[in-house]
Design an enzyme around this catalytic site. Structure first.
Site: not given
Ligand code: IMP
Length: 444
Positions: A17-18, A21-22, A43, A45-47, A134, A229, A307, A420
């Protein structure tokens, strides 16, 4: 349907994740009529940086920043109605029209007010093995879905106190009270009142998403599928149990939107030029010292949703080639190359040493994964040459950066279509003759 869909494209995260993609979705969106999300929830977060204005999107597809695009949230997404309405209000306050361009599946499951608390209790119960979720109630909402007791958005239509929604919530609250061992009780009427209160505002956007996509496709409208993700957080293919609760890999797009696989024309995997992850779980190439700190600071590696500081490490080709396999990735977008500008030397992980064996695929068990020692190929950095930040043509990249990209492609087994070099839309290289030129011209 199949004949009109070849122009569609899916974007998936090839790491944890992160991956950025945004920005890539934002860049590609002008070539599409529809941007659709199929899994996860707020959960994510696309910046996205547009004309020096920063937008952070959680639940709404990043495509919403383009005025002519329809955005779709599929049945595979779990929705906190309050969070969705707040995000809509915030975007509209910033001058982005949302309600006339957003469609939400009637089959999407709802995150109930107490799901966050259930998540906190589950995390506390894990002690040192906590996942580092999250805290958005994502996992418990999916648990209710799979447990066949979930509340779906369409259920909110009948709010009568003696109606089916009230009955469902009452039964759920009883189950929840049992789950937490009678330590607290929830007033089901309060939950019912809160949830059903969202319906009037949501109603105009709620629809049969699968049918909408089918009809739009038949009419020749093209679809960009926006993953949330990443592959290694996928409930089936990720570093289980240190994963999220949905399928972040390609199959989640079919089930999460009600479409057939042929509707997805091609798959673009997004990978950072290094690796990050938030939360606990294996990360073989993690850099814990000054180099990790440097990547975190240079890359602004703090979660857009929570954060939290992201853990940083070298590019892991074992992970990316695995992601290419499980998603059928046709090409990569390599993001944040510029973050490596000050590094003298760069490592690419090409295999793991684990229990006396050499592995070229991630091991199944997380305890084995955690013990894996990366085998690195070391390349010279370009710190003494020139920076890549803001470079928009491949020929303007320093030779060392081109070599790094070449090796990254070779060991991952997938060509890079996009590179990028900064957060702005324009700081992008589109490789000549690559898959991406179908949607965006060469250069930026
Ligand atoms: P959950 O999705 O809140 O249940 O978290 C499960 C795991 O996925 C944790 O390690 C989170 O930090 C990770 N996670 C969930 N959504 C993201 C995302 O958008 N980016 C990066 N990690 C994520």
């Amino acid at each position: 349907m199949a004949e009109s869909v070849s122009g569609n494209l899916a974007i998936v995260g090839a790491q944890w994740g992160d991956e950025g993609k945004g920005k890539i979705v934002d860049l590609l969106t002008p070539a599409f009529s529809i941007v659709a999300r199929s899994q996860g929830g707020h959960n994510a977060g696309h910046t996205v940086l547009v004309n020096k204005r920063e937008f952070i999107l959680h639940l709404i597809p990043s495509g919403i920043l383009h005025p002519d695009v329809t955005c779709v949230i599929g049945n595979g997404v779990v929705i906190d109605p309050g969070a969705l309405l707040t995000e809509i209000d915030e975007l509209e306050r910033q001058g982005i029209s949302v309600r006339d361009r957003l469609l939400v599946s009637e089959k999407a499951h709802v995150i109930l007010p107490y799901h966050r608390e259930l998540e906190r209790l589950a995390e506390d119960g894990r002690g040192a093995q906590r996942i580092g979720t999250t805290s958005r109630g994502i996992g418990p909402s999916y648990e209710d879905k799979v447990g066949r007791r979930g509340v779906r958005l369409g259920d909110l239509a009948d709010a009568a106190v003696d109606g089916p929604l009230a009955e469902l919530i009452r039964a759920n609250v009883n189950t929840r009270d049992r789950l937490i061992g009678g330590r607290a009780s929830t007033d089901w009427r309060a939950v019912h009142g809160e949830i059903s209160g969202f319906w009037e505002r949501l109603k105009p956007m709620v629809t049969d998403v699968s049918k909408h996509l089918h009809q739009a496709s038949k009419a020749g409208r093209t679809i960009l599928f926006e993953g949330a993700q990443g592959t290694m957080l996928d409930i089936d293919h990720g570093t289980y149990p240190y994963v999220t609760s949905s399928n972040a890999t390609i199959g989640g797009m079919c089930t999460g939107l009600g479409i057939g696989p042929q509707v997805i024309g091609a798959v673009l995997g997004i990978a950072k030029a290094y690796t990050t992850r938030v939360g606990a779980g294996p990360l073989p190439t993690e850099l814990v010292g000054a180099k990790g700190e440097h990547l975190r600071a240079a890359g602004g590696e703090y979660g857009a949703s929570t954060g939290r500081a992201r853990r940083c490490g070298w590019f892991d080709a074992v992970v990316v080639q695995y992601a290419a396999r499980v998603n059928g990735i046709n090409a990569l977008a390599v993001t944040k190359l510029d973050v490596l500008d000050d590094m003298d030397e760069l490592n690419i992980c090409t295999a793991y040493r684990c229990g006396g064996e050499r592995l070229t695929d991630p091991p199944v068990r997380h305890d084995q994964f955690a013990e894996c020692v990366p085998e690195y190929e070391t390349l010279p950095g370009w710190s003494r040459s020139k920076p890549t930040a803001g470079v928009r043509r491949e020929e303007d990249l320093p030779a060392e950066a081109r070599r790094y990209l070449e090796r990254l492609e070779a060991v991952s087994g997938v060509p890079a279509a996009i590179v990028s070099t900064g957060s702005d839309r324009a700081d992008t290289i589109v490789r000549d003759g690559s898959l991406a030129t179908r949607w965006i011209g060469s250069g930026s």
